[in-house]
Write a protein that holds these residues in place. Structure first.
Motif, PDB file in Angstrom:
ATOM      1  N   CYS A 232       0.809  -1.223   0.000  1.00  0.00           N
ATOM      2  CA  CYS A 232       0.000   0.000   0.000  1.00  0.00           C
ATOM      3  C   CYS A 232       0.841   1.271   0.000  1.00  0.00           C
ATOM      4  N   LEU A 233       2.170   1.154   0.076  1.00  0.00           N
ATOM      5  CA  LEU A 233       3.028   2.337   0.003  1.00  0.00           C
ATOM      6  C   LEU A 233       2.791   3.073  -1.315  1.00  0.00           C
ATOM      7  N   PRO A 234       2.651   4.393  -1.284  1.00  0.00           N
ATOM      8  CA  PRO A 234       2.419   5.153  -2.522  1.00  0.00           C
ATOM      9  C   PRO A 234       3.697   5.348  -3.331  1.00  0.00           C
ATOM     10  N   LEU A 235       4.256   4.239  -3.822  1.00  0.00           N
ATOM     11  CA  LEU A 235       5.471   4.283  -4.634  1.00  0.00           C
ATOM     12  C   LEU A 235       5.103   4.563  -6.087  1.00  0.00           C
ATOM     13  N   SER A 236       5.779   5.521  -6.699  1.00  0.00           N
ATOM     14  CA  SER A 236       5.506   5.832  -8.102  1.00  0.00           C
ATOM     15  C   SER A 236       6.699   5.564  -9.002  1.00  0.00           C
ATOM     16  N   GLY A 237       7.827   5.159  -8.423  1.00  0.00           N
ATOM     17  CA  GLY A 237       9.048   4.994  -9.212  1.00  0.00           C
ATOM     18  C   GLY A 237       9.837   6.277  -9.346  1.00  0.00           C
ATOM     19  N   ASP A 238       9.236   7.403  -8.980  1.00  0.00           N
ATOM     20  CA  ASP A 238       9.902   8.700  -9.068  1.00  0.00           C
ATOM     21  C   ASP A 238      11.125   8.717  -8.157  1.00  0.00           C
ATOM     22  N   GLY A 239      12.284   9.043  -8.738  1.00  0.00           N
ATOM     23  CA  GLY A 239      13.497   9.157  -7.953  1.00  0.00           C
ATOM     24  C   GLY A 239      14.294   7.880  -7.821  1.00  0.00           C
ATOM     25  N   VAL A 240      13.815   6.770  -8.421  1.00  0.00           N
ATOM     26  CA  VAL A 240      14.549   5.510  -8.301  1.00  0.00           C
ATOM     27  C   VAL A 240      15.736   5.488  -9.250  1.00  0.00           C
ATOM     28  N   SER A 241      15.531   5.853 -10.514  1.00  0.00           N
ATOM     29  CA  SER A 241      16.619   5.907 -11.493  1.00  0.00           C
ATOM     30  C   SER A 241      16.192   6.843 -12.617  1.00  0.00           C
ATOM     31  N   SER A 242      17.022   6.941 -13.644  1.00  0.00           N
ATOM     32  CA  SER A 242      16.683   7.824 -14.761  1.00  0.00           C
ATOM     33  C   SER A 242      15.532   7.286 -15.588  1.00  0.00           C
ATOM     34  N   GLY A 243      15.354   5.950 -15.590  1.00  0.00           N
ATOM     35  CA  GLY A 243      14.256   5.346 -16.326  1.00  0.00           C
ATOM     36  C   GLY A 243      14.362   5.498 -17.831  1.00  0.00           C
ATOM     37  N   GLN A 244      15.574   5.733 -18.352  1.00  0.00           N
ATOM     38  CA  GLN A 244      15.743   5.968 -19.786  1.00  0.00           C
ATOM     39  C   GLN A 244      16.036   4.701 -20.571  1.00  0.00           C
ATOM     40  N   GLY A 245      16.442   3.622 -19.888  1.00  0.00           N
ATOM     41  CA  GLY A 245      16.848   2.417 -20.601  1.00  0.00           C
ATOM     42  C   GLY A 245      15.681   1.511 -20.943  1.00  0.00           C
ATOM     43  N   GLU A 246      16.019   0.374 -21.563  1.00  0.00           N
ATOM     44  CA  GLU A 246      15.019  -0.634 -21.906  1.00  0.00           C
ATOM     45  C   GLU A 246      15.178  -1.881 -21.041  1.00  0.00           C
TER      46      GLU A 246
END
Length: 479
Positions: A232-246
């Protein structure tokens, strides 16, 4: 009048920083290992089976055969008759646990050095296969925290129940539990952040979200109640990494973020769920336990003549670190280790999860979203071939390269005796057209976690897998 913002925009990033802090800020890995070794000694439990007829404090109702506590509290074991029109098994009967109380599962969170930490406890439950497990800060039924058992008070309860305290609620939602074994069971899942100093009691430990996530990969360590609250944690992925790869992790991060879209809109998903709930015809009736065919009560337990599914057994418990040190109770003992799996797939750089709209007789709203596969495979030896779950063979045949997560994790040890499931995340490129598989839909993590803000959409097994998927956000080896 001043309007409040729709949400705290900094929370996802602060949680992401905690997800990445796998080394710990307050408790190092070495300190945790030493603490855990001590807790396992202090929380040692001795559990032996006992005949149902000999359970102190429990009575068998003369007219119904139902098993009830002498106080009328805690829970009862009753009978259930089920009819599912058009299902592969259209009628059956079974024992079920009726626990109408809404329990409290809460994790207390506090900032140390700019990193959010979770206050976790080492807790023994009689059904745990290995003694103590990592549990939420508070894990208690209403009967427990109102002290029906005349035992000690539940530590830290005031942080969740005292509305006068200064605190910030990160999550608060009532969620279901196992609909195959519980009748309409719900627990309040809540996460509360405080700024005040919190006295650290014996048996408790401050861990980052990342540290708890790492422990999910260890068999039978993080208990079911901790897993459901973590989901239930409101995790959005924001701030984890650049998210630019595949790579897998980047695709997972984009799936959590939600801004990249999915195969189906959230509106389409909600319409699909509502349509299935509306058109699924399920009849459920609570009936006396002593007239339940073909189940029988012999040799101090209740069992199915096939030897499959589960048994109702009694246990005698002596445990350290509990509000009460000695008690007896009935429990459900499943036959065999279950299999719980998500099939996941990358679609245009966004990870999707294949969810199943599943019927279970104990659900409050007929259908909840479940893992792609959720079963005990051996049970299908005594069931019609049409009952065999779709995609079971896909999961069983998965290669090592397809498996993104694997651990055997215990279920609720307070009511289930040594119930364990093999949890899997399996990557696939399988096509699953909605017309061919009307009870399955590909969903993004953002869509799933969005539904987790509401009650009775995502079942307990799927919530465990959501927590396991979140744990991969900090892994570097997700090619």
């Amino acid at each position: 009048m001043v309007l409040s913002p729709a949400g705290n925009s900094t929370t996802p990033r602060r949680l992401a920083e905690s997800v990445l802090a796998v080394a710990g800020e307050v408790t190092s890995t070495e300190q945790f290992d030493a603490w855990w070794t001590g807790c396992r000694r202090w929380n040692e439990a001795v559990v032996r089976k006992a005949p149902l007829e000999e359970l102190d404090g429990w009575l068998t109702d003369r007219s119904t055969g139902n098993i009830v506590h002498r106080t009328g509290k805690f829970f009862s074991v009753e009978g259930l008759e089920v009819e599912v029109a058009g299902g592969p098994v259209q009628r059956w009967s079974q024992p079920i646990i009726n626990q109408p109380e809404v329990g409290l599962l809460g994790i207390l969170i506090k900032d140390f050095g700019g990193i959010l930490h979770c206050l976790m406890q080492a807790k023994v439950e009689p059904g745990n296969p290995n003694g103590a497990q990592i549990a939420p800060t508070v894990q208690a039924t209403r009967s427990n925290y109102t002290r029906v058992h005349q035992g000690k008070a539940v530590p830290y309860l005031e942080y969740f129940r005292d509305r006068g305290r200064t605190r910030r609620v990160l999550a608060d939602v009532r969620q279901s539990e196992q609909g195959a074994w519980f009748h309409h069971k719900r627990n309040r899942n809540t996460i509360v952040e405080v700024e005040e100093d919190v006295k650290l009691l014996d048996g408790f430990c401050w861990l980052t979200v990342g540290q708890v996530h790492q422990l999910l990969a260890v068999d039978d360590l993080v208990n079911m109640d901790a897993r459901t609250v973590l989901s239930c944690l409101p995790l959005s992925g924001d701030g984890v990494s650049s998210g630019q790869g595949e790579d897998f992790r980047s695709c997972l991060e984009r799936s959590c973020a939600g801004e990249h879209g999915g195969l189906h809109t959230t509106g389409e998903i909600l319409n699909w769920i509502t349509e299935i709930r509306t058109t699924t015809d399920v009849g459920v009736e609570r009936v006396p336990l002593n007239g339940l065919v073909p189940w029988s009560r012999e040799a101090g337990e209740i069992a199915h003549p096939s030897g499959r599914f589960f048994r109702v057994v009694g246990v005698d418990v002596r445990a350290g670190g509990r509000e009460v040190g000695n008690w007896m109770q009935p429990m459900i003992e499943p036959i065999g280790t279950g299999l719980v799996a998500f099939l996941v797939k990358r679609v245009d750089g966004v990870l999707h999860v294949l969810m199943h709209a599943r019927v279970e007789p104990g659900y409050l709203d007929i259908v909840e979203l479940a893992p792609t596969v959720q079963c005990t495979p051996e049970n299908y030896d005594v069931l019609p071939s049409a009952a065999r779950p779709e995609f079971l063979d896909e999961v069983l045949r998965a290669s090592a390269g397809q498996i993104r997560f694997e651990a055997v994790l215990a279920e609720e040890g307070g009511r289930f005796f040594r119930a364990r499931n093999r949890y899997l995340l399996v990557e696939t490129d399988l096509a699953v057209p909605p017309d061919a598989f009307p009870r399955h839909r590909w969903m993004t993590m953002s869509q799933i976690t969005g539904l987790l803000r509401h009650s009775h959409y995502v079942n307990i097994q799927a919530r465990s897998l959501v927590a396991c998927l979140h744990s991969l956000l900090a892994r570097a080896d997700t090619r």
